[in-house]
Motif scaffolding. Structure first.
Motif, PDB file in Angstrom:
ATOM      1  N   MET B   1      -0.085  11.337   4.827  1.00 27.48           N
ATOM      2  CA  MET B   1      -0.003   9.913   4.453  1.00 27.48           C
ATOM      3  C   MET B   1       0.102   9.074   5.722  1.00 27.48           C
ATOM      4  O   MET B   1       1.082   9.147   6.451  1.00 27.48           O
ATOM      5  N   THR B   2      -0.940   8.333   6.023  1.00 25.59           N
ATOM      6  CA  THR B   2      -0.886   7.533   7.240  1.00 25.59           C
ATOM      7  C   THR B   2      -0.702   6.063   6.910  1.00 25.59           C
ATOM      8  O   THR B   2      -1.165   5.581   5.871  1.00 25.59           O
ATOM      9  N   ASP B   3       0.006   5.379   7.802  1.00 24.53           N
ATOM     10  CA  ASP B   3       0.185   3.930   7.671  1.00 24.53           C
ATOM     11  C   ASP B   3      -0.671   3.240   8.721  1.00 24.53           C
ATOM     12  O   ASP B   3      -0.926   3.796   9.779  1.00 24.53           O
ATOM     13  N   VAL B   4      -1.078   2.013   8.417  1.00 26.14           N
ATOM     14  CA  VAL B   4      -1.825   1.228   9.402  1.00 26.14           C
ATOM     15  C   VAL B   4      -1.051  -0.057   9.695  1.00 26.14           C
ATOM     16  O   VAL B   4      -0.636  -0.753   8.760  1.00 26.14           O
ATOM     17  N   HIS B   5      -0.815  -0.332  10.965  1.00 23.81           N
ATOM     18  CA  HIS B   5      -0.104  -1.551  11.360  1.00 23.81           C
ATOM     19  C   HIS B   5      -1.014  -2.374  12.258  1.00 23.81           C
ATOM     20  O   HIS B   5      -1.672  -1.828  13.123  1.00 23.81           O
ATOM     21  N   THR B   6      -1.011  -3.681  12.035  1.00 25.77           N
ATOM     22  CA  THR B   6      -1.690  -4.518  13.025  1.00 25.77           C
ATOM     23  C   THR B   6      -0.658  -5.446  13.653  1.00 25.77           C
ATOM     24  O   THR B   6       0.332  -5.803  13.024  1.00 25.77           O
ATOM     25  N   GLY B   7      -0.926  -5.832  14.888  1.00 28.73           N
ATOM     26  CA  GLY B   7       0.005  -6.715  15.591  1.00 28.73           C
ATOM     27  C   GLY B   7      -0.289  -6.680  17.072  1.00 28.73           C
ATOM     28  O   GLY B   7      -1.425  -6.426  17.485  1.00 28.73           O
ATOM     29  N   TRP B   8       0.751  -6.955  17.842  1.00 24.37           N
ATOM     30  CA  TRP B   8       0.594  -7.034  19.295  1.00 24.37           C
ATOM     31  C   TRP B   8       1.304  -5.856  19.940  1.00 24.37           C
ATOM     32  O   TRP B   8       2.470  -5.591  19.622  1.00 24.37           O
ATOM     33  N   LEU B   9       0.631  -5.192  20.838  1.00 27.11           N
ATOM     34  CA  LEU B   9       1.260  -4.090  21.564  1.00 27.11           C
ATOM     35  C   LEU B   9       2.257  -4.701  22.543  1.00 27.11           C
ATOM     36  O   LEU B   9       1.894  -5.547  23.362  1.00 27.11           O
ATOM     37  N   PHE B  10       3.510  -4.293  22.444  1.00 33.30           N
ATOM     38  CA  PHE B  10       4.544  -4.953  23.235  1.00 33.30           C
ATOM     39  C   PHE B  10       4.824  -4.212  24.535  1.00 33.30           C
ATOM     40  O   PHE B  10       4.886  -4.802  25.614  1.00 33.30           O
ATOM     41  N   ASP B  11       4.979  -2.910  24.444  1.00 31.11           N
ATOM     42  CA  ASP B  11       5.345  -2.161  25.648  1.00 31.11           C
ATOM     43  C   ASP B  11       4.998  -0.701  25.447  1.00 31.11           C
ATOM     44  O   ASP B  11       4.886  -0.230  24.308  1.00 31.11           O
ATOM     45  N   ALA B  12       4.822   0.011  26.534  1.00 36.86           N
ATOM     46  CA  ALA B  12       4.592   1.456  26.494  1.00 36.86           C
ATOM     47  C   ALA B  12       5.292   2.066  27.690  1.00 36.86           C
ATOM     48  O   ALA B  12       5.091   1.610  28.809  1.00 36.86           O
ATOM     49  N   TYR B  13       6.150   3.051  27.454  1.00 34.67           N
ATOM     50  CA  TYR B  13       6.831   3.720  28.564  1.00 34.67           C
ATOM     51  C   TYR B  13       7.158   5.146  28.152  1.00 34.67           C
ATOM     52  O   TYR B  13       7.230   5.457  26.952  1.00 34.67           O
ATOM     53  N   PRO B  14       7.358   6.025  29.101  1.00 37.98           N
ATOM     54  CA  PRO B  14       7.624   7.415  28.755  1.00 37.98           C
ATOM     55  C   PRO B  14       9.049   7.588  28.266  1.00 37.98           C
ATOM     56  O   PRO B  14       9.968   6.932  28.758  1.00 37.98           O
ATOM     57  N   ASN B  15       9.235   8.446  27.280  1.00 30.47           N
ATOM     58  CA  ASN B  15      10.576   8.911  26.976  1.00 30.47           C
ATOM     59  C   ASN B  15      10.646  10.346  27.495  1.00 30.47           C
ATOM     60  O   ASN B  15       9.761  10.782  28.228  1.00 30.47           O
ATOM     61  N   GLY B  16      11.638  11.107  27.116  1.00 31.00           N
ATOM     62  CA  GLY B  16      11.781  12.458  27.664  1.00 31.00           C
ATOM     63  C   GLY B  16      10.545  13.326  27.436  1.00 31.00           C
ATOM     64  O   GLY B  16      10.149  14.097  28.292  1.00 31.00           O
ATOM     65  N   LYS B  17       9.901  13.198  26.270  1.00 29.92           N
ATOM     66  CA  LYS B  17       8.855  14.137  25.896  1.00 29.92           C
ATOM     67  C   LYS B  17       7.462  13.516  25.896  1.00 29.92           C
ATOM     68  O   LYS B  17       6.512  14.113  26.366  1.00 29.92           O
ATOM     69  N   LEU B  19       5.333   9.404  24.800  1.00 30.09           N
ATOM     70  CA  LEU B  19       5.282   7.985  25.136  1.00 30.09           C
ATOM     71  C   LEU B  19       5.920   7.174  24.007  1.00 30.09           C
ATOM     72  O   LEU B  19       5.686   7.445  22.832  1.00 30.09           O
ATOM     73  N   THR B  20       6.727   6.169  24.355  1.00 31.16           N
ATOM     74  CA  THR B  20       7.259   5.260  23.349  1.00 31.16           C
ATOM     75  C   THR B  20       6.409   3.996  23.343  1.00 31.16           C
ATOM     76  O   THR B  20       6.136   3.434  24.398  1.00 31.16           O
ATOM     77  N   LEU B  21       5.973   3.561  22.165  1.00 37.32           N
ATOM     78  CA  LEU B  21       5.214   2.308  22.037  1.00 37.32           C
ATOM     79  C   LEU B  21       6.030   1.338  21.199  1.00 37.32           C
ATOM     80  O   LEU B  21       6.681   1.738  20.241  1.00 37.32           O
ATOM     81  N   TRP B  22       6.000   0.078  21.559  1.00 38.55           N
ATOM     82  CA  TRP B  22       6.606  -0.963  20.725  1.00 38.55           C
ATOM     83  C   TRP B  22       5.519  -1.914  20.262  1.00 38.55           C
ATOM     84  O   TRP B  22       4.656  -2.303  21.046  1.00 38.55           O
ATOM     85  N   MET B  23       5.578  -2.286  18.989  1.00 31.63           N
ATOM     86  CA  MET B  23       4.608  -3.243  18.448  1.00 31.63           C
ATOM     87  C   MET B  23       5.347  -4.411  17.821  1.00 31.63           C
ATOM     88  O   MET B  23       6.363  -4.221  17.159  1.00 31.63           O
ATOM     89  N   LEU B  24       4.821  -5.628  18.057  1.00 33.33           N
ATOM     90  CA  LEU B  24       5.259  -6.784  17.272  1.00 33.33           C
ATOM     91  C   LEU B  24       4.288  -6.837  16.098  1.00 33.33           C
ATOM     92  O   LEU B  24       3.143  -7.243  16.262  1.00 33.33           O
ATOM     93  N   CYS B  25       4.739  -6.386  14.947  1.00 34.15           N
ATOM     94  CA  CYS B  25       3.796  -6.278  13.836  1.00 34.15           C
ATOM     95  C   CYS B  25       3.596  -7.642  13.184  1.00 34.15           C
ATOM     96  O   CYS B  25       4.428  -8.536  13.315  1.00 34.15           O
ATOM     97  N   PRO B 156      -1.611 -16.213  20.196  1.00 27.18           N
ATOM     98  CA  PRO B 156      -0.322 -16.047  20.868  1.00 27.18           C
ATOM     99  C   PRO B 156       0.608 -15.149  20.054  1.00 27.18           C
ATOM    100  O   PRO B 156       0.676 -15.253  18.834  1.00 27.18           O
ATOM    101  N   ALA B 157       1.320 -14.270  20.758  1.00 24.96           N
ATOM    102  CA  ALA B 157       2.250 -13.383  20.081  1.00 24.96           C
ATOM    103  C   ALA B 157       3.526 -14.154  19.781  1.00 24.96           C
ATOM    104  O   ALA B 157       3.956 -14.981  20.576  1.00 24.96           O
ATOM    105  N   PRO B 158       4.141 -13.897  18.623  1.00 28.78           N
ATOM    106  CA  PRO B 158       5.360 -14.634  18.247  1.00 28.78           C
ATOM    107  C   PRO B 158       6.571 -14.068  18.972  1.00 28.78           C
ATOM    108  O   PRO B 158       7.322 -13.275  18.420  1.00 28.78           O
ATOM    109  N   LEU B 159       6.774 -14.454  20.222  1.00 31.91           N
ATOM    110  CA  LEU B 159       7.871 -13.898  21.019  1.00 31.91           C
ATOM    111  C   LEU B 159       9.167 -14.639  20.724  1.00 31.91           C
ATOM    112  O   LEU B 159       9.187 -15.866  20.634  1.00 31.91           O
TER     113      LEU B 159
END
Lengths: 87, 743
Positions: B1-17, B19-25, B156-159
């Motif tokens: 079961m997959t979900d689809v999100h649209t929005g703005w890519l906020f940040d990407a950085y490595p975690n221990g294992k 990549l962590t991504l943040w989205m402003l959906c 514009p992203a809603p910051l």
């Protein structure tokens, strides 16, 4: 910064500096004329840089001559104008 | 079961294992995802040594996938490399550096590329890109950009922004309160006692859940102070939205760049939110938040990095992304040494842009014309890139595959030109104007630096020959422009790298120069534009020798009454505000004259004004703040043989326990007696009676003289004015230069 060769302005100042003993021995009035000559050569530093001559001092001398000749032509024009004026 | 999100890519950085991504959906939620993102580095060299590396890597506990691959080196063509795919991206850095120090004789590629750039290149995304993300639970399966960095009007992203500001400069005094502003609400919170501060701040953070924490002095003081307090008191402060990560702290450093000492303060970066410090963001004053976001969009660097990095790193990042997308290897160390040259060859190549000596004095009805983004334009049009072999010096567009540099620059250049065109057509009060200006200037900084990076010894895609080629094309284009102007009977007043000033009797409006512009564009192949029509422009001589013209010291008034100034006191950052203001006012008075023929009235008015300003100064009616000199400390205190005024001021600061590093600015007043200066940022206020007023008067009159003397001379020459010894009706102290030798 990061220059392999001195810029034309640096080179010019070096050359001018190398004549400091000569200048010192001149009479004050002649010293001022010499300064004038060097100042006139500085009018053409951009062209001297672009020329990339191996011996830039020759270009400086030519620049002095150029300014001198400009002055001669200007004066000649003035003389001609004065002479042609009805007395 | 997959979900689809649209929005703005906020940040990407490595975690221990991974990549962590943040989205402003789009639904207003801030979601985070994890994405598997194996990353690779490559090694080339003797097969025997590569086998050794293979064995060495297999013996490590970092999970890797090893294979033999063919890859393209920009300079050497296709080569065989050992590909090392690291499955846990955060561990690449350490593994790579250990490998490189164990087998240092191999050539390594792609080893030190920031993860965010790899991610940007792999998926075509960038900070605040609109995108669609497919996920199963928290795991991102795919991410598709719906947007490009080159769009002029991105949605514009809603910051949500939280602003934190201490009530005074922590380097100067003891801040007592912090001002908190979020979504229209403003609070002023005392810094002591600590517990209520932390509890309240933590409540604000949870309630507002800001995306961006915007501070003043946050990097250098506030954030570290808050974190330390939270540790001491034991109240958790949710600065990070990502609670599994620590706040990232980078140390301060000082470095040398372009003949200047630059100081970069400590950095504090958040995870899951952004932290930006207005005082520690490169060029914040020039382009603000819009510029920072634009910088991140086009360079692909995460916003917190983009805000703090130099444009040079920005342009490298763009080249890395181009190379990654083109499948070109990025060398860890540069290998291209300068090719051997003959002495004459060096003499001909080692030149900068063409800088002319202007015709000193006042010129009326002159036109300033500029090549638009000349150097980047040359790189793109003539395909100048370190790896592209170059034929002769004719100004013909290059054929063949575009190199990395033009490929990187072309869209950026187009974007800047589009901004410029848009700015011309936008109405003066159009609300898009400031943002466009900020974003255009971010693009401009990147383009300007790109040229320097071609010649920079550490740039991965730099090569001095390419750098020299650009200046050579530039000189050629400028000379062709000069020839075109002279062929059309224009007088060339001045030329400066990418611009020239011309005039012709009877040519007083923009249309008179159109034919010339077309002719120059035709002869050079480069876009050229009218910078403006001057009512009059003054080129200044050297301050030391009035017979010697200097290239970049001039001022003038355009036909619309606006003023252009270069190289004189009011442009210099060390000029006291009072003196800069007076000089600017003098220029405005002169600009009030409808044309050069009416300058004599304006000149009298200016003389009245300068006399009044001098009186105010003498009467002590000028605030000390207005007399502050702000200079950079250029080296460590111990390295001064005879300390400059700035160094003497720093000594006072250090005696009061405040450190100033080389590259930082110090503000001080000139005072009477010894030591002649008084640092401004000392705890006790200075005594206004000690201010060295005569010294400021000299500075004031000198600044006035710069502007008024040439006008006076031109009027005298033109109208047979009675020569006046003194411009202001009172005596200027003689021995001016010796008086100011402390500068």
């Amino acid at each position: 910064m990061g220059r392999t060769l001195p810029s034309i302005t640096q080179f010019f100042l070096q050359e001018q500096g190398s004549f400091s003993r000569f200048r010192r021995a001149l009479r004050r009035a002649d010293q001022l004329v010499l300064d004038d000559l060097f100042a006139s050569a500085r009018q053409h530093l951009a062209a001297a840089q672009y020329a990339t001559h191996a011996l830039p001092f020759e270009v400086f001398l030519l620049s002095m001559l150029l300014e001198e000749h400009k002055e001669v032509m200007r004066l000649r024009e003035q003389v001609d104008e004065l002479l042609s004026r009805p007395k | 079961m997959t979900d689809v999100h649209t929005g703005w890519l906020f940040d990407a950085y490595p975690n221990g294992k991974n990549l962590t991504l943040w989205m402003l959906c789009e639904d207003g939620q801030r979601r985070h995802f994890v994405q598997d993102f194996p990353v690779a580095f490559y090694a080339a060299g003797a097969p025997r040594r590569l086998r050794e590396l293979w064995k060495w890597l297999e013996a490590q506990e970092v999970p890797v996938r090893l294979s033999r691959k063919e890859r393209r080196d920009a300079f050497r063509g296709m080569i065989t490399v050992l590909s090392v795919e690291v499955l846990e991206p955060a561990r690449l850095d350490a593994l790579f550096h250990r490998a490189a120090s164990s087998l240092p004789d191999l050539t390594y590629y792609d080893g030190d590329i920031p993860l965010a750039l790899r991610h940007a290149a792999a998926f075509g995304v960038f900070p605040l890109a609109r995108c669609r993300l497919e996920s199963r639970g928290e795991t991102a399966l795919d991410i598709v950009p719906l947007d490009t960095p080159w769009k002029l009007d991105p949605e514009p992203a809603p910051l949500r922004v939280l602003s934190l500001e201490p009530d005074c400069d922590p380097a100067r005094g003891e801040p007592g309160r912090v001002l908190i502003a979020c979504e229209g609400a403003r609070y002023s919170q005392p810094l002591q006692p600590a517990r209520p501060l932390l509890v309240n701040l933590s409540a604000v953070l949870r309630r507002c859940d800001p995306d961006l924490v915007l501070t003043t002095w946050g990097d250098t003081w506030l954030m570290a102070y808050l974190l330390e307090l939270s540790r001491q008191v034991g109240v958790c402060l949710p600065l990070n939205r990502d609670e599994g990560e620590e706040v990232v702290v980078r140390r301060e450093h000082t470095y040398f760049s372009y003949g200047q000492i630059v100081y970069r303060g400590r950095q504090i970066q958040l995870r899951g939110r952004w932290h930006l410090d207005r005082h520690n963001a490169t060029l914040w004053n020039d382009y603000g938040l819009d510029g920072v976001l634009e910088m991140a969009r086009v360079t692909g660097q995460p916003v917190q990095e983009a805000a703090r990095l130099s444009p040079g790193t920005g342009i490298s990042s763009m080249q890395f992304i181009t190379a990654l997308r083109q499948g070109i290897l990025i060398p860890w160390h540069k290998h291209q040494a300068e090719a051997p040259k003959t002495a004459l060859g060096l003499l001909q190549a080692d030149m900068g842009g063409m800088v002319y000596q202007p015709m000193v004095g006042l010129h009326r009805d002159a036109a300033g014309i500029d090549f638009v983004s000349m150097y980047p334009g040359i790189m793109v049009r003539f395909n100048i890139s370190p790896e592209v072999p170059r034929a002769g010096m004719d100004l013909e567009p290059a054929s063949g595959e575009p190199g990395i540099v033009p490929l990187t620059l072309a869209p950026l250049l187009q974007k800047r030109l589009a901004f410029k065109r848009a700015l011309v057509t936008l109405a003066r009060h159009d609300c898009r104007r400031p943002a466009y200006q900020a974003r255009a200037s971010a693009a401009k900084w990147l383009l300007v630096t790109c040229f320097g990076y071609l010649g920079y010894k550490n740039a991965r895609f730099g090569r001095i020959e390419a750098h020299e080629a650009v200046t050579a094309y530039g000189r050629e284009a400028l000379l062709r422009a000069k020839e075109a102007a002279e062929d059309m009977d224009f007088e060339v007043l001045h030329m400066y790298v990418d611009g020239l000033w011309v005039r012709r009797e009877g040519c007083g409006s923009a249309v008179d120069f159109e034919a010339l512009l077309n002719e120059i564009a035709e002869r050079t192949g480069l876009p050229i534009a009218l910078d403006g029509m001057y009512r009059w422009v003054v080129f200044l001589p050297s301050r030391l020798d009035g017979r010697v013209p200097v290239p970049n010291r001039y001022f003038g008034v355009f036909q619309d009454g606006s003023i252009k100034v270069r190289g004189i006191e009011c442009r210099r950052r060390d000029t006291p505000p009072f003196i800069a203001d007076v000089q600017m006012t003098l220029l405005q008075i002169l600009a009030g004259a409808p044309d050069a023929d009416h300058l004599s009235g304006a000149l009298s008015e200016a003389q009245v004004f300068i006399r009044r300003s001098a009186c105010e100064l003498r009467a002590g009616r000028v605030l000390p703040e207005q007399l502050l000199v702000s200079q950079k400390l250029s080296r460590e205190l111990g390295e001064y043989s005879s300390p400059s005024p700035a160094a003497r001021a720093v000594r006072q600061m250090q005696a009061a326990g405040k450190d100033v590093r080389p590259g930082q600015r110090v503000r001080f007043l000139y005072t009477r007696g010894r030591p002649g200066v008084r640092a401004w940022d000392l705890p006790a206020p200075p005594d206004p009676r000690t201010v060295d007023l005569p010294r400021y008067r000299t500075l004031l009159l000198r600044a006035a003289q710069t502007v008024l003397a040439p006008i006076q001379q031109s009027l005298e020459a033109g109208q047979g004015y009675p020569g006046s010894e003194n411009l202001f009706g009172f005596k200027v102290k003689s021995g001016l230069e010796s008086d100011l030798s402390g500068r």
